[in-house]
Motif scaffolding. Structure first.
Motif, PDB file in Angstrom:
ATOM      1  N   ASP A 183      22.838  41.311  32.936  1.00  0.00           N
ATOM      2  CA  ASP A 183      22.310  42.116  31.821  1.00  0.00           C
ATOM      3  C   ASP A 183      23.274  42.089  30.637  1.00  0.00           C
ATOM      4  N   ARG A 184      24.556  42.176  30.948  1.00  0.00           N
ATOM      5  CA  ARG A 184      25.568  42.218  29.881  1.00  0.00           C
ATOM      6  C   ARG A 184      25.710  40.870  29.173  1.00  0.00           C
ATOM      7  N   VAL A 185      25.725  39.787  29.953  1.00  0.00           N
ATOM      8  CA  VAL A 185      25.992  38.461  29.369  1.00  0.00           C
ATOM      9  C   VAL A 185      24.721  37.821  28.792  1.00  0.00           C
ATOM     10  N   VAL A 186      23.631  37.924  29.534  1.00  0.00           N
ATOM     11  CA  VAL A 186      22.405  37.217  29.125  1.00  0.00           C
ATOM     12  C   VAL A 186      21.401  38.173  28.470  1.00  0.00           C
ATOM     13  N   GLY A 187      21.354  39.393  28.957  1.00  0.00           N
ATOM     14  CA  GLY A 187      20.336  40.326  28.477  1.00  0.00           C
ATOM     15  C   GLY A 187      19.017  40.082  29.188  1.00  0.00           C
ATOM     16  N   LYS A 188      17.946  40.665  28.604  1.00  0.00           N
ATOM     17  CA  LYS A 188      16.651  40.543  29.292  1.00  0.00           C
ATOM     18  C   LYS A 188      15.624  39.753  28.490  1.00  0.00           C
ATOM     19  N   ASN A 189      16.022  39.308  27.307  1.00  0.00           N
ATOM     20  CA  ASN A 189      15.021  38.674  26.438  1.00  0.00           C
ATOM     21  C   ASN A 189      14.974  37.156  26.515  1.00  0.00           C
ATOM     22  N   ARG A 190      15.879  36.588  27.298  1.00  0.00           N
ATOM     23  CA  ARG A 190      15.829  35.129  27.491  1.00  0.00           C
ATOM     24  C   ARG A 190      16.298  34.815  28.900  1.00  0.00           C
ATOM     25  N   LEU A 191      15.953  33.614  29.368  1.00  0.00           N
ATOM     26  CA  LEU A 191      16.386  33.233  30.720  1.00  0.00           C
ATOM     27  C   LEU A 191      17.856  32.795  30.695  1.00  0.00           C
ATOM     28  N   PRO A 192      18.560  32.941  31.822  1.00  0.00           N
ATOM     29  CA  PRO A 192      19.929  32.401  31.858  1.00  0.00           C
ATOM     30  C   PRO A 192      19.907  30.884  31.659  1.00  0.00           C
ATOM     31  N   GLY A 193      20.896  30.363  30.962  1.00  0.00           N
ATOM     32  CA  GLY A 193      20.985  28.910  30.753  1.00  0.00           C
ATOM     33  C   GLY A 193      22.252  28.371  31.400  1.00  0.00           C
ATOM     34  N   VAL A 194      22.367  27.039  31.411  1.00  0.00           N
ATOM     35  CA  VAL A 194      23.532  26.418  32.066  1.00  0.00           C
ATOM     36  C   VAL A 194      24.843  26.891  31.395  1.00  0.00           C
ATOM     37  N   LYS A 195      24.773  27.094  30.066  1.00  0.00           N
ATOM     38  CA  LYS A 195      25.990  27.476  29.324  1.00  0.00           C
ATOM     39  C   LYS A 195      26.475  28.872  29.705  1.00  0.00           C
ATOM     40  N   ASP A 196      25.575  29.712  30.238  1.00  0.00           N
ATOM     41  CA  ASP A 196      25.990  31.079  30.609  1.00  0.00           C
ATOM     42  C   ASP A 196      26.881  31.085  31.842  1.00  0.00           C
ATOM     43  N   ARG A 197      26.852  29.987  32.586  1.00  0.00           N
ATOM     44  CA  ARG A 197      27.520  29.972  33.889  1.00  0.00           C
ATOM     45  C   ARG A 197      28.993  30.367  33.785  1.00  0.00           C
ATOM     46  N   GLU A 198      29.655  29.850  32.762  1.00  0.00           N
ATOM     47  CA  GLU A 198      31.101  30.146  32.663  1.00  0.00           C
ATOM     48  C   GLU A 198      31.369  31.619  32.383  1.00  0.00           C
ATOM     49  N   ASN A 199      30.371  32.321  31.842  1.00  0.00           N
ATOM     50  CA  ASN A 199      30.570  33.757  31.575  1.00  0.00           C
ATOM     51  C   ASN A 199      29.970  34.639  32.662  1.00  0.00           C
ATOM     52  N   LEU A 200      29.386  34.023  33.665  1.00  0.00           N
ATOM     53  CA  LEU A 200      28.802  34.797  34.770  1.00  0.00           C
ATOM     54  C   LEU A 200      29.665  34.602  36.021  1.00  0.00           C
ATOM     55  N   SER A 201      30.935  34.966  35.892  1.00  0.00           N
ATOM     56  CA  SER A 201      31.883  34.665  36.973  1.00  0.00           C
ATOM     57  C   SER A 201      31.542  35.408  38.263  1.00  0.00           C
ATOM     58  N   TYR A 202      31.161  36.669  38.155  1.00  0.00           N
ATOM     59  CA  TYR A 202      30.882  37.425  39.387  1.00  0.00           C
ATOM     60  C   TYR A 202      29.647  36.849  40.092  1.00  0.00           C
ATOM     61  N   THR A 203      28.647  36.479  39.296  1.00  0.00           N
ATOM     62  CA  THR A 203      27.416  35.890  39.860  1.00  0.00           C
ATOM     63  C   THR A 203      27.764  34.577  40.570  1.00  0.00           C
ATOM     64  N   GLU A 204      28.587  33.767  39.903  1.00  0.00           N
ATOM     65  CA  GLU A 204      28.981  32.475  40.492  1.00  0.00           C
ATOM     66  C   GLU A 204      29.806  32.698  41.767  1.00  0.00           C
ATOM     67  N   ALA A 205      30.707  33.692  41.709  1.00  0.00           N
ATOM     68  CA  ALA A 205      31.542  33.982  42.885  1.00  0.00           C
ATOM     69  C   ALA A 205      30.664  34.472  44.049  1.00  0.00           C
ATOM     70  N   THR A 206      29.617  35.197  43.722  1.00  0.00           N
ATOM     71  CA  THR A 206      28.695  35.675  44.766  1.00  0.00           C
ATOM     72  C   THR A 206      28.030  34.478  45.451  1.00  0.00           C
ATOM     73  N   LEU A 207      27.631  33.518  44.645  1.00  0.00           N
ATOM     74  CA  LEU A 207      27.020  32.302  45.200  1.00  0.00           C
ATOM     75  C   LEU A 207      28.029  31.525  46.062  1.00  0.00           C
ATOM     76  N   HIS A 208      29.274  31.489  45.622  1.00  0.00           N
ATOM     77  CA  HIS A 208      30.318  30.820  46.415  1.00  0.00           C
ATOM     78  C   HIS A 208      30.455  31.509  47.782  1.00  0.00           C
ATOM     79  N   GLU A 209      30.390  32.841  47.754  1.00  0.00           N
ATOM     80  CA  GLU A 209      30.541  33.579  49.014  1.00  0.00           C
ATOM     81  C   GLU A 209      29.310  33.366  49.914  1.00  0.00           C
ATOM     82  N   VAL A 210      28.133  33.239  49.282  1.00  0.00           N
ATOM     83  CA  VAL A 210      26.917  32.899  50.043  1.00  0.00           C
ATOM     84  C   VAL A 210      27.126  31.548  50.732  1.00  0.00           C
ATOM     85  N   MET A 211      27.688  30.609  49.988  1.00  0.00           N
ATOM     86  CA  MET A 211      27.877  29.259  50.550  1.00  0.00           C
ATOM     87  C   MET A 211      28.994  29.225  51.588  1.00  0.00           C
ATOM     88  N   ARG A 212      29.897  30.196  51.527  1.00  0.00           N
ATOM     89  CA  ARG A 212      30.937  30.264  52.571  1.00  0.00           C
ATOM     90  C   ARG A 212      30.328  30.812  53.860  1.00  0.00           C
TER      91      ARG A 212
END
Ligand code: HEM
Length: 369
Positions: free
Chosen positions: A206-235
């Motif tokens: 919500d903070r990085v992307v908001g609700k008015n557009r879909l997340p894009g590839v460029k957002d990934r670097e600013n979505l560290s917690y989301t990415e870390a969550t996925l890493h933990e899923v993969m672990r």
């Protein structure tokens, strides 16, 4: 057979002695399901394999939206499920020349249908190919091979037939599709059972992307917690628990043991991801393991290796990571997922083949306002 269960032995084999452990074992099923090793995943470690891998890697990096290909890859999820459970024929190679199991016949039938359909598609594409107008993945493959004609060793290139290109599709089927699908199943299941972690992912998106557009590839670097969550899923939900079997090209050693030529070597990714010497509270789902003090993604922990390493490292890693991130962030942006009351958050493994998946589970999905 040798099974490598810790990061020290895996690094020694796959990184330090990378070429010595880069072959694939000599199993009848691998021969059959690659038209005689003419694919990437099961091919032996040869110059032709290297070039095939390079060409396919180039085609994969082409940005495409190919609906026919997407329909094609949905056709039979059974393929990877059957392959992962192994074949009696591989235990008794003589037997398969006389009699084969129903399972073996089923998978070879599926494989032949897929290969024939794709062979026809390749023929059609070759006739209408225009290098200035790349329509889909097949065109991207043809272009990558044409470009290789200017740069690569002609003798090696002549070994790379149309059948190799046809088999690239079974590589994508076998190695690329189910792995991503089951990783998303694990992600959804973990989020349903971990409302506090999910709330943090929601907050970040919500903070990085908001609700008015879909997340894009460029957002990934600013979505560290989301990415870390996925890493933990993969672990914790290691989709490919024992990788793809390797084989030794020559007499070699690992962990101080002699390993003769032609020994099958398995990489136990699950064990690396659950090694208590490397992971504190190993069974706790904790994305912060992957974050530094500023809350940014830190260096990859040594014993996190879902895509393997060395010469046979997953060819699709650079495609899979952003793709999984986009899917996961988009789902989390729009939905809140929970478990029905009284359901245990425990994740049971319920089948799968080369890629494992959670047992069927029920969730409640609510659209976020
Ligand atoms: C969550 C997603 C994925 C995971 C966890 C995963 C994991 C793996 C693993 C563990 C291997 C075996 C490496 C070894 O032999 O040591 C592998 C190989 C491979 N993967 Fe993936 N993979 C994923 C997605 C993909 C995708 C999306 C593609 C293609 C589009 C792909 C293509 C391949 C290929 C072609 C190989 C064989 C490489 C070779 O033998 O040279 N994978 N993958």
């Amino acid at each position: 057979m040798v099974v490598l269960n810790d990061i020290e032995s895996v690094t020694e084999a796959l990184v330090k002695r990378k070429a010595e452990f880069a072959n694939r074992p000599n199993l009848p099923s691998l021969d059959k399901l690659s038209n005689g090793r003419k694919n990437i995943v099961f091919a032996n470690y040869t110059p032709a394999w290297k070039l095939h891998r390079k060409i396919a890697g180039k085609a994969l990096s082409t940005e495409l939206n190919d609906p026919e290909f997407q329909d094609f890859i949905k056709k039979d999820k059974k393929f990877t499920e059957l392959i992962g459970k192994g074949f009696v024929e591989d235990m008794f190679p003589i037997m398969y020349k006389i009699w084969t199991t129903q399972k073996y016949r089923k998978i070879t039938e599926i494989f032949d249908v897929i290969a024939e359909r794709y062979r026809k598609k390749l023929e059609e594409h070759k006739k209408s190919f225009d290098r200035d107008y790349i329509r889909d993945f097949t065109d991207a493959l043809i272009l990558a091979r044409q470009e290789a004609e200017d740069e690569e060793d002609k003798e090696v290139l002549s070994e790379l037939t149309d059948l190799h290109l046809v088999n690239t599709i079974s590589d994508i089927f076998g190695a690329g599709i189910d792995t991503s699908r089951v990783t998303m199943y694990f992600a959804v299941h973990y989020m349903a059972g971990l409302p506090e972690i999910q709330a943090k992912v929601h907050e970040e998106i919500d903070r990085v992307v908001g609700k008015n557009r879909l997340p894009g590839v460029k957002d990934r670097e600013n979505l560290s917690y989301t990415e870390a969550t996925l890493h933990e899923v993969m672990r914790l939900g290691t989709a490919v628990p024992v990788g793809v079997p390797h084989s030794t090209l020559c007499d070699t050693t690992v962990g101080g043991y002699d390993v003769p030529e032609n020994t099958m070597v398995m990489i136990n990714h699950w064990a690396l991801h659950h090694d208590p010497n490397y992971w504190k509270d190993v069974d706790t789902f904790d994305p912060t393991r992957f974050l530094n003090e500023e809350g940014k993604l830190s260096m990859k922990p040594e014993s996190w290796l879902p895509f393997s390493a060395g010469r046979r490292v997953c060819l699709g890693e650079s495609v899979a990571k952003p793709e999984l991130h986009l899917m996961f962030a988009s789902i989390m942006q729009r939905f809140k997922i929970s478990l029905p009351e009284g359901t245990s958050p425990e994740i049971l493994i319920g089948g799968g083949g080369a890629a494992i998946q959670p047992a069927p589970f029920k969730i409640i999905v609510k659209e976020r306002k």
